[in-house]
Motif scaffolding. Structure first.
Motif, short mmCIF file in Angstrom:
data_model
loop_
_atom_site.label_atom_id
_atom_site.label_comp_id
_atom_site.label_asym_id
_atom_site.label_seq_id
_atom_site.Cartn_x
_atom_site.Cartn_y
_atom_site.Cartn_z
N PHE A 12 0.83 -1.21 0.00
CA PHE A 12 0.00 0.00 0.00
C PHE A 12 0.87 1.26 0.00
CE2 PHE A 12 -3.42 -2.84 1.53
CZ PHE A 12 -4.39 -2.45 0.61
N TYR A 13 0.37 2.27 -0.66
CA TYR A 13 1.03 3.57 -0.72
C TYR A 13 0.12 4.64 -0.13
CZ TYR A 13 4.84 2.09 -3.85
OH TYR A 13 5.94 1.51 -4.39
N ARG A 14 0.70 5.79 0.14
CA ARG A 14 -0.09 6.95 0.56
C ARG A 14 -0.14 7.96 -0.58
NH1 ARG A 14 1.77 8.43 6.77
NH2 ARG A 14 1.07 6.44 7.69
N LYS A 15 -1.36 8.38 -0.90
CA LYS A 15 -1.53 9.37 -1.96
C LYS A 15 -2.05 10.63 -1.27
CE LYS A 15 -4.23 9.78 -6.23
NZ LYS A 15 -5.16 9.06 -7.12
N HIS A 16 -1.20 11.64 -1.18
CA HIS A 16 -1.52 12.81 -0.34
C HIS A 16 -2.36 13.86 -1.04
CE1 HIS A 16 1.84 10.95 1.73
NE2 HIS A 16 1.40 11.55 2.82
N ARG A 25 -11.40 20.57 -14.08
CA ARG A 25 -10.06 20.97 -13.62
C ARG A 25 -9.02 20.45 -14.60
NH1 ARG A 25 -11.32 16.73 -9.66
NH2 ARG A 25 -10.25 14.87 -10.35
N VAL A 26 -7.86 21.08 -14.59
CA VAL A 26 -6.77 20.54 -15.39
C VAL A 26 -6.06 19.50 -14.55
CG1 VAL A 26 -6.48 22.56 -16.86
CG2 VAL A 26 -5.22 22.39 -14.70
N LYS A 27 -5.34 18.60 -15.23
CA LYS A 27 -4.81 17.39 -14.62
C LYS A 27 -3.69 17.63 -13.61
CE LYS A 27 -4.61 13.04 -14.33
NZ LYS A 27 -5.73 12.30 -13.76
N ASP A 81 2.44 15.46 -7.73
CA ASP A 81 1.68 16.35 -6.86
C ASP A 81 1.14 15.62 -5.64
OD1 ASP A 81 2.08 18.31 -8.73
OD2 ASP A 81 0.18 17.95 -9.76
N TYR A 82 0.97 14.31 -5.77
CA TYR A 82 0.38 13.53 -4.69
C TYR A 82 1.41 13.02 -3.68
CZ TYR A 82 -4.03 13.20 -7.31
OH TYR A 82 -5.20 13.45 -7.95
N ARG A 83 2.70 13.20 -3.99
CA ARG A 83 3.76 12.69 -3.12
C ARG A 83 3.46 11.24 -2.71
NH1 ARG A 83 7.26 16.19 -2.20
NH2 ARG A 83 8.24 15.09 -0.47
N LEU A 84 3.33 10.40 -3.72
CA LEU A 84 3.01 8.99 -3.50
C LEU A 84 4.22 8.27 -2.90
CD1 LEU A 84 0.36 7.52 -4.50
CD2 LEU A 84 1.76 6.61 -6.34
N PHE A 85 4.08 7.65 -1.73
CA PHE A 85 5.17 6.81 -1.20
C PHE A 85 4.61 5.65 -0.39
CE2 PHE A 85 4.96 10.15 2.16
CZ PHE A 85 4.77 9.35 3.28
N PRO A 86 5.40 4.59 -0.22
CA PRO A 86 4.92 3.39 0.49
C PRO A 86 4.45 3.74 1.90
CG PRO A 86 7.00 2.92 -0.60
CD PRO A 86 6.77 4.40 -0.73
#
Ligand code: ADP
Ligand code: MG
Ligand code: ZN
Length: 566
Positions: free
Chosen positions: A85-89, A340-342, A347-352
């Motif tokens: 699992f990762y965290r999507k901020h 909205r634009v993409k 931008d989400y700082r995805l990390f485990p």
């Protein structure tokens, strides 16, 4: 704007779907043991974990993992033993932790596919020119006796899925395979199915249309927060709005059969985003895509994509550019508007997620999931065609919903085993007909998302009604009437028919005098029929029905009239 059929002559539409499904049939949330229910008082089912209080630790829901593994196996995915699992901020009050727990580059399920069968009018959406080389290539590979991808080795799937072009047709030789009746089969690759959690529900009060802009207050219900959610992402292999719609329908039938969700698009437990871009026919580079939200019915999915394809064609043909943006489909005004634009992944700082250990699924666990998979809709449909002699379209409808198929099988077996002189296949086909028209029609008329279980009609009752109809003891109009009475009173159909003197008369000795009387009293119509006006027979049958006070067999009246006049 030009019509879809014209646009698709010049442009190839490239469509990929992202489909979210809430695992509504589980008892508890994804990472805590809060009850899973959206119907309770707002914020009744919350705890430190799903409210994201500091120090609260998540524990994954094993049954949710079982559900996603089943979803992957049923869609020909490779189950990844090792994933995490990762965290999507992001910052928004619908997720109090300020991040969504989701999966990273490797999901529980990777690289699957479903074969779509596109028939009827919808098949015409894919224009003639879209069957070119790909078809030739697939015909060559179809000599192995299969439709495209089903013969591909796993290694090939991985290789192709890795190519960003999504040109499955040239890369694999697996493209649409056309059948003699104009229908075609096309493999649609699935990139992945990953596990994540849903956010809270927000209600904006006092503004326009429930939007946040201009609202006086925003209310949050965290009951939905932490609901196990699986997201399926397709490769951009779909080419028409009809294919997108059929993919979604097929997936829904599979998930319903697996029993992992109630799959209600109305209630939002199954939601779909449509990504679409255009490229000139004959080219292979992908164009810039837009993403459509609010496709909350099969019709919206089809019509939203259709509109967006035509809009993009107009922009491009006028020399404009397509911006990568998220657009909202407004069915009532039949247009899409920019939301909205993409954002990008960065931008989400995805990390485990450091609070959740990586998985190492055992073979036993995966095999246990596989063993629990019931007969899937495609196999069931084939069985209904073979065993019950149903037409493909009927078999597909009945096999798609487990409650409907269980009802159908019980009623069909009852009608088949009944003592009756009507041919067996006719009895069974009559059951299929009554289930699809009378039973489902009655359930729909009850409203409020009522299902066939809410009609109170038992399979045995429907079986006896089917036998009466197949024996031509009653007409289909009468069957409709009897069905209504049966559903209201719970009475046996034979009893209803006898009590009300509804039995249809099919005996020629009784019908002939009526026919002769009508022929005598309608000389003009009889002459018109003799002059070649076939339609007037309907009028004469109507007169016979009237004269017999609705009891004569209309089909037999028709035959006798033709014999006597012709
Ligand atoms: P994003 O990062 O914008 O979410 P993804 O690469 O995750 O985009 O893809 C999301 C969905 O869009 C997938 O179903 C994919 O098949 C589809 N897709 C990707 N590129 C295109 C394109 N150029 N045209 C149409 N669909 C596309
Ligand atoms: Mg995406
Ligand atoms: Zn909780």
């Amino acid at each position: 704007m030009r019509k879809l059929s014209e646009v698709l002559q010049d442009w190839e539409a490239v469509i990929g779907l992202e489909i979210h499904t809430e695992l509504t049939t589980l008892d508890t949330k994804m990472f805590c043991n809060c009850k899973l229910s959206h119907d309770d008082e707002p914020n009744a089912n919350v705890c430190p974990v799903c409210l994201g209080l500091p120090g609260a630790l998540p524990v994954p829901n094993k049954r949710a993992i079982e559900s996603i593994v089943k979803a992957g196996l049923a869609t020909n995915c490779q189950i990844q033993k090792r994933s995490m699992f990762y965290r999507k901020h992001y910052f928004y009050p619908d997720m109090a932790k300020n991040f969504q727990t989701t999966q990273g580059p490797i999901a529980f399920c990777m690289h699957g596919h479903l074969n779509l069968e596109v028939a009827g009018q919808g098949a015409a959406e894919r224009p003639e020119c879209a069957f070119g080389d790909a078809e030739a290539a697939s015909l060559a590979s179809a000599s192995a006796g299969a439709t495209g991808l089903s013969t591909m080795k796993t290694a090939d799937v991985t290789r192709v899925a890795g190519s960003s072009q999504g040109t499955y047709d040239t890369a694999t030789g697996a493209g649409p395979v056309r059948h003699d009746d104009g229908s075609y089969t096309v493999p649609i690759r699935i990139l992945r199915i990953h596990m994540e959690e849903d956010a809270a529900k927000m209600v904006h009060v006092g503004g326009e249309e429930g939007r946040i802009g201009g609202a006086a207050e925003s209310l949050i219900d965290y009951n939905r927060c932490g609901t196990p959610l699986i997201e399926l992402v397709t490769e951009p292999d779909l080419r028409t709005p009809e294919e997108a719609r059929l993919f979604m329908e097929k997936l829904r039938r599979i998930f319903l059969t697996l029993g992992i969700s109630d799959c209600s698009m109305e209630k939002g437990s199954m939601r779909c985003d449509g990504n679409v871009s255009l490229r000139r026919r004959g080219t292979s580079a992908l164009g810039t895509k837009t993403e459509l939200k609010n496709l909350n019915s099969f019709k919206a999915l089809h019509d939203g994509l259709e509109y967006e394809i035509c809009r993009q064609a107009e922009v491009l043909e006028e020399g404009g550019v397509i911006y990568q943006e998220t657009r909202h489909w407004e069915p009532s005004r039949r247009r899409t508007v920019v939301m909205r634009v993409k954002e990008t992944a960065d931008d989400y700082r995805l990390f485990p997620d450091p609070d959740l250990a990586p998985f190492n699924l055992s073979d036993e666990f995966i095999e246990h999931c596989r063993a629990e998979i019931p007969e899937l809709p495609d196999e069931k449909r084939a069985r209904y065609e073979a065993d019950f002699g149903l037409r493909r379209a009927d078999a597909e409808q009945l096999a798609g919903d487990p409650a409907v198929s269980a009802f159908f099988e019980a009623a069909a077996t009852g009608a088949r085993d009944a003592a009756s002189k009507a041919p067996v296949d006719k009895r069974v086909r009559t059951v299929a007909n009554l289930v699809q028209n009378e039973l489902q029609g009655y359930a729909n008329a009850l409203g409020g998302g009522a299902t066939i279980a809410d009609t109170g009609v038992a399979p045995a009752q429907l079986a006896s009604l089917a036998v009466l109809l197949a024996e031509e003891a009653i007409s289909s109009n009468q069957a409709h009437e009897v069905f209504g009475i049966m559903a209201e009173t719970g009475d046996d159909p034979a009893k209803i028919v006898d009590e009300r003197g509804m039995r249809q008369v099919s005996d020629d000795d009784a019908l002939l005098p009526v026919v002769e009387q009508v022929i005598d009293s309608c000389p003009d119509q009889v002459q018109q029929y003799r002059d070649g006006n076939q339609k007037v027979i309907g009028y004469l049958v109507g007169q016979c029905m009237k004269a017999s006070r609705g009891k004569g067999n209309p089909k037999r009246f028709n035959e006798l009239l033709r014999e006597k006049i012709g």
